[in-house]
Design a protein around this motif. Structure first.
Motif, PDB file in Angstrom:
ATOM      1  N   VAL A  46     -66.353  48.971 -11.567  1.00 47.13           N
ATOM      2  CA  VAL A  46     -67.669  49.143 -12.172  1.00 47.13           C
ATOM      3  C   VAL A  46     -68.104  47.817 -12.769  1.00 47.13           C
ATOM      4  N   LEU A  47     -69.227  47.301 -12.293  1.00 49.10           N
ATOM      5  CA  LEU A  47     -69.785  46.050 -12.788  1.00 49.10           C
ATOM      6  C   LEU A  47     -71.077  46.382 -13.518  1.00 49.10           C
ATOM      7  N   GLY A  48     -71.108  46.093 -14.798  1.00 47.75           N
ATOM      8  CA  GLY A  48     -72.285  46.418 -15.598  1.00 47.75           C
ATOM      9  C   GLY A  48     -72.710  45.261 -16.453  1.00 47.75           C
ATOM     10  N   PRO A  49     -73.698  45.484 -17.316  1.00 49.34           N
ATOM     11  CA  PRO A  49     -74.144  44.416 -18.216  1.00 49.34           C
ATOM     12  C   PRO A  49     -73.004  43.979 -19.130  1.00 49.34           C
ATOM     13  N   LEU A  50     -73.128  42.812 -19.681  1.00 56.12           N
ATOM     14  CA  LEU A  50     -72.096  42.264 -20.554  1.00 56.12           C
ATOM     15  C   LEU A  50     -71.848  43.218 -21.722  1.00 56.12           C
ATOM     16  N   ALA A  51     -70.591  43.571 -21.915  1.00 59.05           N
ATOM     17  CA  ALA A  51     -70.209  44.486 -22.991  1.00 59.05           C
ATOM     18  C   ALA A  51     -70.487  43.824 -24.338  1.00 59.05           C
ATOM     19  N   THR A  52     -70.692  44.631 -25.363  1.00 52.20           N
ATOM     20  CA  THR A  52     -71.034  44.083 -26.677  1.00 52.20           C
ATOM     21  C   THR A  52     -69.883  43.298 -27.284  1.00 52.20           C
ATOM     22  N   TYR A  53     -68.652  43.622 -26.935  1.00 53.94           N
ATOM     23  CA  TYR A  53     -67.507  42.844 -27.395  1.00 53.94           C
ATOM     24  C   TYR A  53     -66.441  42.845 -26.304  1.00 53.94           C
ATOM     25  N   ALA A  54     -65.591  41.828 -26.330  1.00 56.50           N
ATOM     26  CA  ALA A  54     -64.548  41.676 -25.307  1.00 56.50           C
ATOM     27  C   ALA A  54     -63.466  42.723 -25.512  1.00 56.50           C
ATOM     28  N   GLU A  55     -63.060  43.353 -24.430  1.00 55.89           N
ATOM     29  CA  GLU A  55     -61.994  44.341 -24.477  1.00 55.89           C
ATOM     30  C   GLU A  55     -60.827  43.835 -23.637  1.00 55.89           C
ATOM     31  N   PRO A  56     -59.610  44.268 -23.946  1.00 53.37           N
ATOM     32  CA  PRO A  56     -58.447  43.706 -23.259  1.00 53.37           C
ATOM     33  C   PRO A  56     -58.377  43.987 -21.753  1.00 53.37           C
ATOM     34  N   HIS A  57     -58.856  45.124 -21.293  1.00 45.34           N
ATOM     35  CA  HIS A  57     -58.718  45.473 -19.878  1.00 45.34           C
ATOM     36  C   HIS A  57     -60.025  45.329 -19.104  1.00 45.34           C
ATOM     37  N   CYS A  58     -60.938  44.548 -19.624  1.00 51.23           N
ATOM     38  CA  CYS A  58     -62.212  44.273 -18.956  1.00 51.23           C
ATOM     39  C   CYS A  58     -62.291  42.781 -18.661  1.00 51.23           C
ATOM     40  N   TYR A  59     -63.080  42.448 -17.670  1.00 48.65           N
ATOM     41  CA  TYR A  59     -63.231  41.061 -17.273  1.00 48.65           C
ATOM     42  C   TYR A  59     -64.705  40.681 -17.365  1.00 48.65           C
ATOM     43  N   ASP A  60     -64.983  39.611 -18.061  1.00 48.77           N
ATOM     44  CA  ASP A  60     -66.349  39.094 -18.159  1.00 48.77           C
ATOM     45  C   ASP A  60     -66.568  38.126 -17.005  1.00 48.77           C
ATOM     46  N   LEU A  61     -67.701  38.263 -16.309  1.00 47.49           N
ATOM     47  CA  LEU A  61     -67.995  37.425 -15.158  1.00 47.49           C
ATOM     48  C   LEU A  61     -69.333  36.724 -15.322  1.00 47.49           C
ATOM     49  N   CYS A  62     -69.432  35.514 -14.774  1.00 50.51           N
ATOM     50  CA  CYS A  62     -70.694  34.783 -14.761  1.00 50.51           C
ATOM     51  C   CYS A  62     -71.585  35.361 -13.658  1.00 50.51           C
ATOM     52  N   ALA A  63     -72.807  34.871 -13.561  1.00 54.57           N
ATOM     53  CA  ALA A  63     -73.768  35.398 -12.583  1.00 54.57           C
ATOM     54  C   ALA A  63     -73.255  35.197 -11.158  1.00 54.57           C
ATOM     55  N   GLU A  64     -72.719  34.022 -10.861  1.00 55.58           N
ATOM     56  CA  GLU A  64     -72.256  33.751  -9.497  1.00 55.58           C
ATOM     57  C   GLU A  64     -71.088  34.649  -9.100  1.00 55.58           C
ATOM     58  N   HIS A  65     -70.106  34.786  -9.968  1.00 56.79           N
ATOM     59  CA  HIS A  65     -68.952  35.616  -9.631  1.00 56.79           C
ATOM     60  C   HIS A  65     -69.299  37.106  -9.608  1.00 56.79           C
ATOM     61  N   SER A  66     -70.255  37.534 -10.428  1.00 57.11           N
ATOM     62  CA  SER A  66     -70.641  38.949 -10.397  1.00 57.11           C
ATOM     63  C   SER A  66     -71.402  39.288  -9.114  1.00 57.11           C
TER      64      SER A  66
END
Length: 139
Positions: A46-66
């Motif tokens: 599931v790829l969604g908008p940037l979460a409000t805070y970083a969670e341990p089992h989630c990955y933040d991606l830039c526009a190109e990688h998303s």
């Protein structure tokens, strides 16, 4: 023995932390715009908008990688749209825009039609610019 260059200084001061979250991909320092999570039971990424805070089992991606994200074989990728992001124009939007430009390019024809339109269209009561006042169908 002291070095001739002076005391050893860190390249990045440790008391300054960037408030911008960065892409989780190795060697990518671009700002994150989306968060990737996995639902292992459903074999879904599931790829969604940037979460409000970083969670341990989630990955933040830039526009190109998303945009280039793919999932393993047999998995499904669900992309949740961000409501604050501007929607990309569709073919219908572009066609409507082209029709509006064509209509605006014919002011002489519209002015000529406006005089005869009242008699030709019994529903039209008045006209002001591009707006028309129509008679109720009940009357």
């Amino acid at each position: 023995m002291e070095s001739r260059r002076g005391p050893l200084k860190s390249a990045v001061p440790s008391n300054i932390v960037s408030p911008v979250r960065r892409c989780s991909r190795t060697a990518c320092g671009r700002p994150a715009v989306a968060t990737l999570t996995y639902v292992y039971a459903d074999s879904t990424a599931v790829l969604g908008p940037l979460a409000t805070y970083a969670e341990p089992h989630c990955y933040d991606l830039c526009a190109e990688h998303s945009e280039r994200l793919t999932a393993p074989r047999g998995w499904e990728v669900v992309r949740l749209l961000d409501g604050s992001a501007p929607a990309r124009p569709t073919g219908d939007d572009l066609e409507a825009l082209a029709n509006a430009v064509r209509e605006a390019a014919r002011p002489q024809e519209r002015a000529a039609e406006a005089g005869g339109a009242r008699s030709a269209d019994p529903m039209e009561v008045a006209r002001r610019g591009h707006l028309r006042v129509l008679r109720s169908p009940d009357n």
